[in-house]
Design an enzyme around this catalytic site. Structure first.
Site, PDB file in Angstrom:
ATOM      1  N   ARG A   1      -8.986   1.090   9.120  1.00 52.13           N
ATOM      2  CA  ARG A   1      -8.528  -0.270   9.355  1.00 52.13           C
ATOM      3  C   ARG A   1      -9.547  -1.072  10.165  1.00 52.13           C
ATOM      4  O   ARG A   1      -9.313  -2.241  10.463  1.00 52.13           O
ATOM      5  CB  ARG A   1      -7.231  -0.215  10.146  1.00 52.13           C
ATOM      6  CG  ARG A   1      -6.012  -0.691   9.366  1.00 52.13           C
ATOM      7  CD  ARG A   1      -4.860  -0.508  10.292  1.00 52.13           C
ATOM      8  NE  ARG A   1      -3.678  -1.202   9.951  1.00 52.13           N
ATOM      9  CZ  ARG A   1      -2.605  -0.632   9.403  1.00 52.13           C
ATOM     10  NH1 ARG A   1      -2.638   0.611   9.009  1.00 52.13           N
ATOM     11  NH2 ARG A   1      -1.502  -1.331   9.259  1.00 52.13           N
TER      12      ARG A   1
ATOM     13  N   ARG B   1       0.003  -9.348  13.369  1.00 46.53           N
ATOM     14  CA  ARG B   1      -0.546  -8.289  12.508  1.00 46.53           C
ATOM     15  C   ARG B   1      -1.456  -8.870  11.429  1.00 46.53           C
ATOM     16  O   ARG B   1      -2.467  -8.276  11.078  1.00 46.53           O
ATOM     17  CB  ARG B   1       0.600  -7.496  11.857  1.00 46.53           C
ATOM     18  CG  ARG B   1       1.333  -6.619  12.853  1.00 46.53           C
ATOM     19  CD  ARG B   1       2.610  -6.080  12.254  1.00 46.53           C
ATOM     20  NE  ARG B   1       2.402  -5.043  11.270  1.00 46.53           N
ATOM     21  CZ  ARG B   1       3.306  -4.692  10.368  1.00 46.53           C
ATOM     22  NH1 ARG B   1       4.461  -5.330  10.308  1.00 46.53           N
ATOM     23  NH2 ARG B   1       3.064  -3.722   9.528  1.00 46.53           N
TER      24      ARG B   1
ATOM     25  N   LYS C   1       0.832  -1.211   0.000  1.00 45.18           N
ATOM     26  CA  LYS C   1       0.000   0.000   0.000  1.00 45.18           C
ATOM     27  C   LYS C   1       0.866   1.261   0.000  1.00 45.18           C
ATOM     28  O   LYS C   1       0.613   2.183  -0.753  1.00 45.18           O
ATOM     29  CB  LYS C   1      -0.909   0.046   1.247  1.00 45.18           C
ATOM     30  CG  LYS C   1      -1.904  -1.098   1.342  1.00 45.18           C
ATOM     31  CD  LYS C   1      -2.880  -0.882   2.501  1.00 45.18           C
ATOM     32  CE  LYS C   1      -2.219  -0.835   3.876  1.00 45.18           C
ATOM     33  NZ  LYS C   1      -1.557  -2.086   4.284  1.00 45.18           N
TER      34      LYS C   1
ATOM     35  N   ARG D   1      12.147  -3.078  11.722  1.00 48.21           N
ATOM     36  CA  ARG D   1      11.072  -2.463  12.518  1.00 48.21           C
ATOM     37  C   ARG D   1      10.602  -3.483  13.547  1.00 48.21           C
ATOM     38  O   ARG D   1      10.440  -4.656  13.223  1.00 48.21           O
ATOM     39  CB  ARG D   1       9.879  -2.147  11.590  1.00 48.21           C
ATOM     40  CG  ARG D   1       9.866  -0.749  11.054  1.00 48.21           C
ATOM     41  CD  ARG D   1       8.855  -0.569   9.938  1.00 48.21           C
ATOM     42  NE  ARG D   1       7.475  -0.895  10.300  1.00 48.21           N
ATOM     43  CZ  ARG D   1       6.418  -0.630   9.507  1.00 48.21           C
ATOM     44  NH1 ARG D   1       6.595  -0.057   8.339  1.00 48.21           N
ATOM     45  NH2 ARG D   1       5.206  -0.937   9.883  1.00 48.21           N
TER      46      ARG D   1
ATOM     47  N   ARG E   1      12.109  -7.383   5.457  1.00 46.03           N
ATOM     48  CA  ARG E   1      12.097  -5.924   5.349  1.00 46.03           C
ATOM     49  C   ARG E   1      13.031  -5.287   6.385  1.00 46.03           C
ATOM     50  O   ARG E   1      13.068  -5.692   7.538  1.00 46.03           O
ATOM     51  CB  ARG E   1      10.662  -5.447   5.582  1.00 46.03           C
ATOM     52  CG  ARG E   1      10.441  -4.007   5.297  1.00 46.03           C
ATOM     53  CD  ARG E   1       9.000  -3.728   4.940  1.00 46.03           C
ATOM     54  NE  ARG E   1       8.146  -3.613   6.118  1.00 46.03           N
ATOM     55  CZ  ARG E   1       6.908  -3.124   6.069  1.00 46.03           C
ATOM     56  NH1 ARG E   1       6.385  -2.766   4.920  1.00 46.03           N
ATOM     57  NH2 ARG E   1       6.188  -3.042   7.157  1.00 46.03           N
TER      58      ARG E   1
END
Ligand code: AMP
Length: 210
Positions: A88, A167, A13, A156, A123
């Site tokens: 969300r 998540r 996104k 992160r 990531r």
């Protein structure tokens, strides 16, 4: 155009929002980026949001709704906006609707859980300038120092393996129902987000009719 981007964490996104904002000449509003900035600056908002974010939970609706309500009053949103990471939850979508915010399209970038897990676990991000890296597609230098700004490249906290799983669960339980919410209003478009950035952009522009 007032556009919402839907999709699991790691679906792309943020990447597509940055591309689409240039093509459509409208701003992108990312609640994740606003919250991360607040955490970094240790503002009252950041201090409240930090724990939720690091454990992969959603920040309370009231907090993010007030961020968005304020942001949407800014002049640059007059000709349209792209919402990345908001709404969300159903109450967040209802708050937009009750606030009289018109939504033209909700574009879902569809990516399977297996691909999401592979993407997020690789990531990395620069702790200074936020530049994105990936262990497979864009590996950081061996010393983990960002060539762009000299700060350390890190994982992160919400990209740690146990948090990724959480998540995704949160996404399926709380965010996926938005597909029905916008689908019932005839505003949902779904594009496959598994075939690279350019192909996803092509499909997105096609779906948006631009
Ligand atoms: P993102 O960068 O969009 O994945 O967002 C990172 C984190 O910020 C999420 O895991 C949540 O903790 C928080 N967050 C971002 N947007 C929202 C939202 N609309 N509602 C609740 N929490 C959010």
């Amino acid at each position: 155009m007032n556009l919402i981007l839907l999709g699991a964490p790691g679906a792309g996104k943020g990447t597509q929002a940055e591309i689409l904002k240039e093509k459509l000449a409208i701003p992108t509003i990312s609640t994740g980026n606003i919250l991360r900035e607040a955490v970094k600056n240790e503002t009252p908002l950041g201090l409240e949001a930090k724990g939720y974010m690091e454990s992969g939970k959603l920040v309370p609706d009231a907090l993010v709704i007030s961020i968005i309500e304020e942001r949407l009053t800014k002049d640059d949103c007059k000709n349209g906006f792209i919402l990345d990471g908001f709404p969300r939850t159903i109450p967040q979508a209802e708050a937009l609707q009750e606030g009289g915010v018109r939504i033209d399209k909700a574009l879902e970038i569809a990516v399977s859980d297996d691909v999401i897990i592979a993407r997020l676990s690789g990531r990395r991000v620069c702790s200074g300038c936020g530049a994105p890296y990936h262990m497979i597609s864009c590996p950081p230098p061996a010393d983990n120092i960002c060539p762009k700004c000299g700060a350390e490249i890190i994982t992160r906290k919400d990209d740690l393996p146990e948090t990724i799983k959480h998540r995704l669960d949160v996404y399926h339980e709380q965010t996926e129902p938005l597909k029905g919410f916008y689908g019932d209003q005839g505003k949902l478009a779904v594009v496959n987000g598994e075939n690279g950035i350019e192909e996803t952009t092509r499909l997105a522009l096609e779906a948006l009719g631009v």
